[in-house]
Design a protein around this motif. Sequence first.
Motif, PDB file in Angstrom:
ATOM      1  N   PRO A 102      -7.643  -0.227  10.486  1.00 54.97           N
ATOM      2  CA  PRO A 102      -7.019  -0.127   9.176  1.00 54.97           C
ATOM      3  C   PRO A 102      -7.917  -0.633   8.057  1.00 54.97           C
ATOM      4  N   ASN A 103      -7.703  -0.034   6.879  1.00 52.49           N
ATOM      5  CA  ASN A 103      -8.358  -0.465   5.645  1.00 52.49           C
ATOM      6  C   ASN A 103      -9.879  -0.391   5.714  1.00 52.49           C
ATOM      7  N   LYS A 104     -10.368   0.561   6.495  1.00 49.62           N
ATOM      8  CA  LYS A 104     -11.805   0.809   6.577  1.00 49.62           C
ATOM      9  C   LYS A 104     -12.070   2.294   6.337  1.00 49.62           C
ATOM     10  N   PRO A 105     -13.250   2.660   5.838  1.00 47.00           N
ATOM     11  CA  PRO A 105     -13.548   4.080   5.638  1.00 47.00           C
ATOM     12  C   PRO A 105     -13.442   4.864   6.947  1.00 47.00           C
ATOM     13  N   HIS A 150      -0.365  10.784   0.265  1.00 43.62           N
ATOM     14  CA  HIS A 150      -0.233   9.339   0.148  1.00 43.62           C
ATOM     15  C   HIS A 150       0.232   8.696   1.449  1.00 43.62           C
ATOM     16  N   SER A 151       0.934   9.443   2.299  1.00 47.88           N
ATOM     17  CA  SER A 151       1.348   8.883   3.592  1.00 47.88           C
ATOM     18  C   SER A 151       0.144   8.548   4.464  1.00 47.88           C
ATOM     19  N   ASP A 152      -0.934   9.325   4.331  1.00 49.79           N
ATOM     20  CA  ASP A 152      -2.168   8.997   5.050  1.00 49.79           C
ATOM     21  C   ASP A 152      -2.714   7.663   4.567  1.00 49.79           C
ATOM     22  N   LEU A 153      -2.705   7.477   3.233  1.00 53.74           N
ATOM     23  CA  LEU A 153      -3.180   6.218   2.673  1.00 53.74           C
ATOM     24  C   LEU A 153      -2.301   5.057   3.095  1.00 53.74           C
ATOM     25  N   TYR A 154      -1.003   5.284   3.117  1.00 57.89           N
ATOM     26  CA  TYR A 154      -0.081   4.216   3.483  1.00 57.89           C
ATOM     27  C   TYR A 154      -0.397   3.708   4.887  1.00 57.89           C
ATOM     28  N   ASN A 163      -0.218  -0.189   6.741  1.00 54.96           N
ATOM     29  CA  ASN A 163       0.451  -0.315   8.028  1.00 54.96           C
ATOM     30  C   ASN A 163       0.094  -1.659   8.669  1.00 54.96           C
ATOM     31  N   ARG A 164       1.109  -2.411   9.029  1.00 55.44           N
ATOM     32  CA  ARG A 164       0.875  -3.732   9.606  1.00 55.44           C
ATOM     33  C   ARG A 164       0.618  -3.689  11.116  1.00 55.44           C
ATOM     34  N   ASN A 165       0.829  -2.526  11.736  1.00 56.39           N
ATOM     35  CA  ASN A 165       0.690  -2.420  13.188  1.00 56.39           C
ATOM     36  C   ASN A 165      -0.679  -1.831  13.529  1.00 56.39           C
ATOM     37  N   THR A 166      -1.611  -2.674  13.913  1.00 54.35           N
ATOM     38  CA  THR A 166      -2.962  -2.201  14.221  1.00 54.35           C
ATOM     39  C   THR A 166      -3.026  -1.437  15.536  1.00 54.35           C
ATOM     40  N   ASP A 167      -1.924  -1.440  16.304  1.00 52.27           N
ATOM     41  CA  ASP A 167      -1.905  -0.671  17.544  1.00 52.27           C
ATOM     42  C   ASP A 167      -1.967   0.831  17.279  1.00 52.27           C
ATOM     43  N   GLY A 168      -1.759   1.246  16.032  1.00 58.68           N
ATOM     44  CA  GLY A 168      -1.812   2.668  15.699  1.00 58.68           C
ATOM     45  C   GLY A 168      -3.212   3.199  15.483  1.00 58.68           C
ATOM     46  N   PHE A 169      -4.219   2.395  15.832  1.00 57.33           N
ATOM     47  CA  PHE A 169      -5.615   2.795  15.677  1.00 57.33           C
ATOM     48  C   PHE A 169      -6.322   2.681  17.025  1.00 57.33           C
ATOM     49  N   PRO A 170      -7.384   3.499  17.222  1.00 56.40           N
ATOM     50  CA  PRO A 170      -7.963   4.505  16.333  1.00 56.40           C
ATOM     51  C   PRO A 170      -7.063   5.738  16.240  1.00 56.40           C
TER      52      PRO A 170
END
Length: 378
Positions: free
Chosen positions: A18-21, A48-52, A57-64
Amino acid sequence: MSTVGKVIVCKAAVAWEPNKPLKMEEIQVAPPQADEVRIKIVATAVCHSDLYHLLENRNTDGFPTVLGHEAAGVVESVGEGVTEFQPGDKVIPVFLSQCGECRFCKSPKTNQCVTAWTRIHQDLMASVESRLSCNGKRLHQFMGTSTFSEYTVVHQTAVAKIDPNAPLDKVCLIGCGISTGYGAAVNTAKVEPGSTCAVFGLGAVGLAAVMGCKSAGAERIIAVDIIADKFEKAKVFGATDFVNPKDHDRPINQVLADMTSGGVDYSIECAGKVEVMRSALESCVGSWGVSVIVGWTDVCDVAVRPGQLVAGRTWKGSVFGGFKGKVGIPGMVQAYLDKKLKLDEFITHKMTLDQVNDAIDLMKQCKCIRTVLTVCQQ
């Protein structure tokens, strides 16, 4: 050389954290399994939902993950049991899918689908299954679509077939933002001819809501935003008045009440801020006003005094403009082809997929309405 039944190696913009390019990567897209469709993405827009999801998003489990859900493309291949689609069909992926069989799908009262939500980890905003991987690591499929990729695999209930004459770099916008705002006015609020409306927030969704109010026959459409430059664009879609809350030392609901002899008939909130949601509700006339929440946030609660509702106001929510995706999207595409729906006017920038971070920066800085990314040649 045919790619049917084979793993496709292609480019995608991957959000590793999250919050990275986003980073352009070579990913692997597996063949579609039963009831799935593999799509070559021709054009996708940044919503904007992509940006959100990327920034808040507080759940880092949604990455990558591979973001993107507002797109259009061409069917490359289909899995076992798929008869509705065939290679070469022009389609739009649908983040709010429609099985057509569950209690919700059979009801005209909602566009939700019980079966669809069993295929999505709602806390991760990603599919339970994913055919996307990078260097042996599974990539989450955002909203069940992941369109910041040259190819993606989507369940057949989340695909809408569209007119073969539709320009994919325009109608991709129907996959989310335009349908969400337009439908909030037409389907959810059910704006009536001769009515007075207020739209809060003039991003793409808000402008589409203005357009929906105009299409429904509203006589007066008040556009509300703290950025004065947005009014000229709002007029293109049908706004008759503009109110900037910063220009007033009173609550905006009192300003609108004075402008409309007690409040608007309909208000549509498209800002995703709880204080705006309450203001939009309180801006409605007390006895019959209808206020619709469209903007999304899950970081704080919204509250209102019961007296604001007891006298007769109605507070509603709207997802994807109340459209049942598989049947609603083709109708919106046809409306555009029949020149009954504006799309070109929303597009302020055109880029390529590898410029996706530039497109994200434009949206973060409120310097665009919609940026359309060319992904693959048709």
